[in-house]
Design a protein around this motif. Structure first.
Motif, short mmCIF file in Angstrom:
data_model
loop_
_atom_site.label_atom_id
_atom_site.label_comp_id
_atom_site.label_asym_id
_atom_site.label_seq_id
_atom_site.Cartn_x
_atom_site.Cartn_y
_atom_site.Cartn_z
N LYS A 118 33.74 -22.16 0.31
CA LYS A 118 33.28 -21.32 1.42
C LYS A 118 33.69 -21.96 2.73
O LYS A 118 33.29 -23.08 3.05
CB LYS A 118 31.75 -21.17 1.37
CG LYS A 118 31.28 -20.00 0.53
CD LYS A 118 29.81 -19.71 0.81
CE LYS A 118 29.38 -18.44 0.10
NZ LYS A 118 27.97 -18.09 0.43
N LYS A 120 33.77 -21.75 6.83
CA LYS A 120 33.07 -21.13 7.95
C LYS A 120 34.09 -20.52 8.90
O LYS A 120 34.80 -21.23 9.62
CB LYS A 120 32.21 -22.16 8.68
CG LYS A 120 31.26 -21.53 9.69
CD LYS A 120 30.32 -22.55 10.30
CE LYS A 120 29.35 -21.87 11.27
NZ LYS A 120 28.43 -22.84 11.90
N LYS A 124 28.71 -16.59 11.97
CA LYS A 124 27.96 -15.72 11.07
C LYS A 124 28.70 -15.38 9.78
O LYS A 124 28.11 -14.82 8.86
CB LYS A 124 27.59 -14.42 11.79
CG LYS A 124 26.69 -14.60 12.99
CD LYS A 124 26.39 -13.26 13.64
CE LYS A 124 25.47 -13.41 14.85
NZ LYS A 124 25.19 -12.09 15.49
N SER A 126 31.35 -16.39 6.53
CA SER A 126 32.07 -17.35 5.69
C SER A 126 33.22 -16.64 4.99
O SER A 126 33.20 -15.43 4.81
CB SER A 126 31.12 -17.96 4.65
OG SER A 126 30.11 -18.71 5.29
N VAL A 182 27.31 -6.64 3.83
CA VAL A 182 26.89 -7.85 3.12
C VAL A 182 28.07 -8.64 2.55
O VAL A 182 27.89 -9.76 2.07
CB VAL A 182 25.91 -7.50 1.98
CG1 VAL A 182 24.59 -6.99 2.55
CG2 VAL A 182 26.52 -6.48 1.02
N CYS A 184 30.33 -9.88 4.30
CA CYS A 184 30.55 -10.94 5.29
C CYS A 184 29.25 -11.47 5.90
O CYS A 184 29.18 -12.62 6.31
CB CYS A 184 31.46 -10.45 6.42
SG CYS A 184 33.11 -9.96 5.89
N HIS A 185 28.24 -10.59 6.00
CA HIS A 185 27.01 -10.95 6.69
C HIS A 185 25.85 -11.08 5.70
O HIS A 185 25.73 -10.28 4.77
CB HIS A 185 26.66 -9.90 7.74
CG HIS A 185 27.73 -9.69 8.77
ND1 HIS A 185 27.93 -10.54 9.82
CD2 HIS A 185 28.68 -8.73 8.88
CE1 HIS A 185 28.96 -10.11 10.55
NE2 HIS A 185 29.43 -9.02 10.00
N GLU A 186 25.00 -12.04 5.94
CA GLU A 186 23.84 -12.25 5.09
C GLU A 186 22.71 -11.31 5.49
O GLU A 186 22.43 -11.13 6.68
CB GLU A 186 23.37 -13.71 5.22
CG GLU A 186 22.24 -14.07 4.28
CD GLU A 186 21.82 -15.51 4.43
OE1 GLU A 186 20.75 -15.88 3.92
OE2 GLU A 186 22.56 -16.28 5.09
N THR A 188 19.18 -10.73 6.19
CA THR A 188 18.13 -11.68 6.54
C THR A 188 16.74 -11.08 6.46
O THR A 188 16.56 -9.87 6.44
CB THR A 188 18.34 -12.21 7.97
OG1 THR A 188 18.06 -11.16 8.90
CG2 THR A 188 19.76 -12.71 8.17
N LYS A 211 16.20 -6.40 5.36
CA LYS A 211 15.97 -6.20 3.93
C LYS A 211 15.01 -5.03 3.68
O LYS A 211 15.23 -4.21 2.79
CB LYS A 211 15.42 -7.47 3.30
CG LYS A 211 16.48 -8.51 2.99
CD LYS A 211 15.92 -9.65 2.15
CE LYS A 211 17.02 -10.61 1.75
NZ LYS A 211 16.52 -11.73 0.93
#
Length: 453
Positions: A118, A120, A124, A126, A182, A184-186, A188, A211
């Motif tokens: 992974k 960075k 924001k 990875s 999702v 690329c982005h988590e 939260t 979520k």
């Protein structure tokens, strides 16, 4: 001259003949030699500041084992001719770095560690190489240089985010497929309401998070529609930089061919052909929605378009509007500035527009058409009401399939009348009358079949 001296001189000449080519090759293989060329100075300057400054140019720009081949020599000669033939400061043709130059055992070997690592990419986001090796666009074959490119005078090469946006968002719905957030982005659990910051908020009340919104089925476009702007269209005029107009240009929309000929072969960058797609926040989050009517009104003016095109429907032949032949659009007739019931500015159709193109006698035409269509429409609605009444009275007296067929005919006739009423029949007077006649045929058939009940 003594034989001894002659032999010594001959040996020296032979030594020069043997060593000079090796010396020249060594000298011309040094980065400083590359940087001495006027068209390479800015590239050399960025190389000196890069992480690869300890790696010679030839280590990357020639594939492993190619440096001492005839192919490499001819490639060098072509660069020499470019140097001598131009006084400009730009390299005319994009350089192509072979993947094997990057993936040698001394650099970035394509082992499991490298593929799954992974990286960075931003604060924001990875990045994982393997994911991108496995999933490509039709016709593409991704190379290292597909993403790692020289794009600015400040860096030797970089990964432009615009390339990511083009691949992820071109021809995808918002938050769908390869454009899913999702990827690329988590997702939260951070509360979105201010009162819940730092552990605060009313007792017993769950905070709203990304979520919880996803679980509730709330669309991402509710808050983030402005984050993706543009569609990555093909700039066909750019094709003319390399190709002639005609047969070559006609192939511009063949996605598989374009990608295999340009991307897979590493010849050009994505944005030589595509317009950019922007993916970032904007201060005015409402303007993009306000200015794109179809986001909230997906079928806006659908009936008007149906009348103007006059497409064939069951029982009615194709009858395009009178002015469709000369490709007249809405703006030809809607010239009068006005406001609607909500006080919003609109352009209305006006008799003056008819006169501008035709004659003064056409000044009355719009009003006459409106009167004629309104009269016919009201008559048809009376028949519609009578047909609907008879169907309602026949329940329990007629067979179920007969009532179903009658309701189907009633719905068809009503749809035709809706096209005329909501789309304004004056957009195509002849077609409107034909739709009314077909609607009446449906209503009259119901009335005839159910009259005795």
């Amino acid at each position: 001259m003594s034989p001894k001296y002659t032999k010594a001189l001959l040996a020296f000449v032979i030594l020069l003949i043997v060593t000079i080519p090796f010396g020249l090759e060594y000298y011309t293989s040094q980065p400083s030699f590359c940087g001495s060329c006027h068209i390479m100075k800015k590239y050399y300057a960025t190389w000196e500041k890069s992480k690869h400054r300890n790696i010679a140019c030839v280590e990357c720009h020639y594939a492993p084992g190619q440096q001492h081949t005839l192919t490499a020599k001819f490639k060098g000669l072509s660069q020499l001719f470019s140097y001598l033939a131009t006084s400009g400061t730009e390299v005319r043709k994009k350089t192509r770095i072979d993947d094997s130059s990057c993936s040698t055992s001394n650099c970035h070997p394509l082992d499991e560690k490298f593929n799954s690592k992974k990286i960075k990419f931003t604060d924001k986001v990875s990045y994982v190489h393997k994911t991108h090796f496995d999933k490509t666009i039709e016709g593409q074959k991704l190379h290292c240089s597909t993403c790692h490119q020289h794009r600015s005078s400040s860096t030797h090469f970089e990964v432009p985010q615009e390339n990511c946006f083009l691949c992820h968002f071109k021809n995808t719905g918002f938050n769908e497929g390869r454009g899913k957030c999702v990827l690329c982005h988590e997702m939260t659990d951070k509360p979105l309401q201010k009162q819940f910051e730092n552990g605060g908020g009313p007792a017993g009340v769950k905070p709203i998070t990304h979520k919880s919104l996803k679980e509730a089925g709330v669309l991402c476009t509710s808050c983030h529609i402005e984050l993706i702007r543009g569609n990555g269209d093909i700039k066909e005029e750019n094709c003319l930089d390399c190709h002639e107009a005609g047969e070559d240009l006609a192939k511009a929309q063949d996605k598989k061919l374009m990608h295999s000929a340009h991307v897979a072969k590493g010849e050009i960058d994505c944005h030589n052909c595509h317009t950019p797609i922007v993916h970032k926040e904007t201060e005015d989050i409402l303007e993009i929605v306000r200015s794109q009517c179809a986001l909230c009104h997906p079928d806006h003016h659908l009936y008007q378009k149906a009348l103007l095109t006059g497409e064939a429907v069951e029982g009615v032949a194709s009858t395009p509007g009178l002015m469709s032949r000369v490709k007249t659009n809405c703006l030809a007739c809607h010239t009068k500035e006005d406001t609607d019931k909500k006080g919003q500015k609109i352009l209305r159709g006006s008799p003056e527009a008819c006169v501008a193109c035709h004659t003064k006698e056409h000044n009355k035409m719009l009003a006459e058409w409106k009167t004629t269509i309104a009269k016919e429409l009201n008559f048809a609605k009376e028949s519609e009401a009578k047909a609907a009444q008879m169907i309602a009275r026949s329940k329990g007296k007629k067979q179920g399939d007969e009532i179903a067929e009658a309701n189907k005919a009633l719905a068809k006739g009503r749809h035709f009348l809706q096209i005329i009423e909501y789309g304004h029949g004056v957009h195509n007077r002849k077609y409107s009358i034909m739709l009314i006649d077909e609607a009446l045929n449906n209503f009259d058939e119901i009335i005839d079949n159910f009259e005795d009940e």
